[in-house]
Motif scaffolding. Structure first.
Motif, short mmCIF file in Angstrom:
data_model
loop_
_atom_site.label_atom_id
_atom_site.label_comp_id
_atom_site.label_asym_id
_atom_site.label_seq_id
_atom_site.Cartn_x
_atom_site.Cartn_y
_atom_site.Cartn_z
N LEU A 6 0.87 -1.49 0.13
CA LEU A 6 -0.12 -0.16 -0.02
C LEU A 6 0.77 1.31 -0.06
O LEU A 6 0.70 1.98 -0.77
N VAL A 7 1.97 1.36 0.91
CA VAL A 7 2.77 2.44 0.91
C VAL A 7 3.55 2.69 -0.44
O VAL A 7 3.66 3.68 -0.88
N ILE A 8 4.07 1.53 -1.11
CA ILE A 8 4.83 1.94 -2.31
C ILE A 8 3.89 2.16 -3.47
O ILE A 8 3.94 3.27 -4.12
N GLY A 9 2.37 1.54 -3.34
CA GLY A 9 1.47 1.97 -4.40
C GLY A 9 1.08 3.57 -4.22
O GLY A 9 0.95 4.30 -5.22
N PHE A 10 1.15 3.85 -2.92
CA PHE A 10 0.48 5.25 -2.62
C PHE A 10 1.67 6.28 -3.09
O PHE A 10 1.31 7.27 -3.56
N LEU A 11 3.01 5.97 -2.90
CA LEU A 11 4.02 6.75 -3.02
C LEU A 11 4.20 6.91 -4.58
O LEU A 11 4.39 8.13 -5.07
N SER A 12 3.82 6.00 -5.45
CA SER A 12 3.99 6.05 -6.77
C SER A 12 2.93 6.93 -7.48
O SER A 12 2.95 7.69 -8.29
N VAL A 13 1.58 6.77 -6.82
CA VAL A 13 0.36 7.78 -7.11
C VAL A 13 0.59 9.04 -6.63
O VAL A 13 0.58 10.16 -7.73
N LEU A 14 1.20 9.37 -5.74
CA LEU A 14 1.55 10.67 -5.19
C LEU A 14 2.72 11.31 -6.12
O LEU A 14 2.53 12.48 -6.41
N VAL A 15 3.57 10.58 -6.54
CA VAL A 15 4.57 10.99 -7.61
C VAL A 15 3.87 11.44 -8.59
O VAL A 15 4.04 12.66 -9.28
N ALA A 16 3.18 10.82 -9.26
CA ALA A 16 2.45 10.82 -10.56
C ALA A 16 1.55 12.13 -10.71
O ALA A 16 1.41 12.94 -11.33
N ALA A 17 0.88 12.24 -9.41
CA ALA A 17 -0.16 13.18 -9.39
C ALA A 17 0.86 14.63 -9.18
O ALA A 17 0.27 15.68 -9.57
N ALA A 18 1.86 14.57 -8.35
CA ALA A 18 2.59 15.93 -7.99
C ALA A 18 3.14 16.57 -9.46
O ALA A 18 3.19 17.53 -9.81
N ALA A 19 3.77 15.43 -10.35
CA ALA A 19 4.21 15.70 -11.69
C ALA A 19 3.39 16.08 -12.60
O ALA A 19 3.34 17.24 -13.26
N GLY A 20 2.07 15.45 -12.35
CA GLY A 20 0.78 16.05 -13.31
C GLY A 20 0.33 17.46 -12.87
O GLY A 20 0.02 18.12 -13.78
N GLY A 21 0.45 17.77 -11.73
CA GLY A 21 -0.20 18.86 -11.20
C GLY A 21 0.81 20.02 -11.43
O GLY A 21 0.23 21.08 -11.84
N TYR A 22 2.20 19.85 -11.34
CA TYR A 22 3.04 20.86 -11.41
C TYR A 22 2.88 21.15 -13.03
O TYR A 22 2.93 22.18 -13.37
N ASP A 23 2.73 20.06 -14.02
CA ASP A 23 2.73 20.19 -15.41
C ASP A 23 1.36 21.03 -15.70
O ASP A 23 1.49 22.18 -16.49
N TYR A 24 0.32 20.87 -14.97
CA TYR A 24 -0.64 21.58 -15.07
C TYR A 24 -0.83 23.11 -14.83
O TYR A 24 -1.32 24.13 -15.74
N PHE A 25 -0.05 23.27 -13.75
CA PHE A 25 -0.14 24.52 -13.19
C PHE A 25 1.10 25.57 -13.99
O PHE A 25 0.90 26.64 -14.07
N VAL A 26 2.16 24.88 -14.45
CA VAL A 26 3.19 25.80 -14.84
C VAL A 26 3.45 25.61 -16.48
O VAL A 26 3.99 26.26 -17.24
#
Length: 185
Positions: free
Chosen positions: A44-64
């Motif tokens: 669960l922790v490994i899966g959650f971290l991978s989703v968090l990384v994907a969301a952060a990268a996607g969110g950063y791309d969306y805003f900048v």
């Protein structure tokens, strides 16, 4: 008595295996075993971290915008890839088909299950982890499912009871030091 909430496709080995795995967890919990969630928590922790990384990268791309986020997106994709590789390695080399780990009265058991492709036989291995005593057993899925695809709990429960009893009954007795393994049909 069939369990009307667990209807599965009788032609699908993964469905049969997953339904049987889920039922074994329920049976052991009802028998007083307390589930140990270490393997599930790590996954669960490994899966959650991978989703968090994907969301952060996607969110950063969306805003900048893509041009400014290119480097960070590349890093995010790389980290996501590495985390998913770690998750796959964890499941293949650490979990190795473990469907349940639990303890009762100081005795810890680990349950693993497998099926072979195109063979409707359920292979089960239960290990008492403090002594490494283990038992392997096999049964056809037709012993646990009725003709409509509903799991029949009673024969599965009786089978599990017999296997677990054979493993935990001698725990605490003097050991010869040899790893014991039994096959049950």
């Amino acid at each position: 008595m069939p369990n009307p909430t667990n209807k599965v496709n009788l032609s699908s080995l993964p469905d049969l295996k997953n339904a049987t795995d889920d039922e074994i967890v329920k049976i052991l919990t009802n028998k007083g075993y307390t589930q140990i969630f270490t393997l599930v928590d790590v996954r669960l922790v490994i899966g959650f971290l991978s989703v968090l990384v994907a969301a952060a990268a996607g969110g950063y791309d969306y805003f900048v915008g893509f041009e400014k986020a290119k480097a960070y997106t590349g890093i995010g994709v790389s980290v996501y890839f590495l985390l998913n590789m770690a998750l796959t390695a964890w499941m293949m080399y650490i979990e190795k088909g473990t469907i349940y780990q639990g303890s009762k009265d100081g005795k810890k058991i680990s349950v693993t299950s497998t099926t072979k492709k195109y063979t409707p036989i359920y292979d089960l291995k239960i290990t008492e982890t403090t002594t490494s005593k283990s038992t392997q057993a096999r049964k056809p899925f037709t012993d646990f499912f009725d003709s409509h695809g509903y799991i029949v709990t009673k024969p599965l429960e009786e089978w599990i009871d017999g296997i677990v009893a054979s493993i935990v009954q001698d725990v605490g007795a003097p050991s010869t030091g040899a790893k014991e393994s039994k096959k049950r049909k």
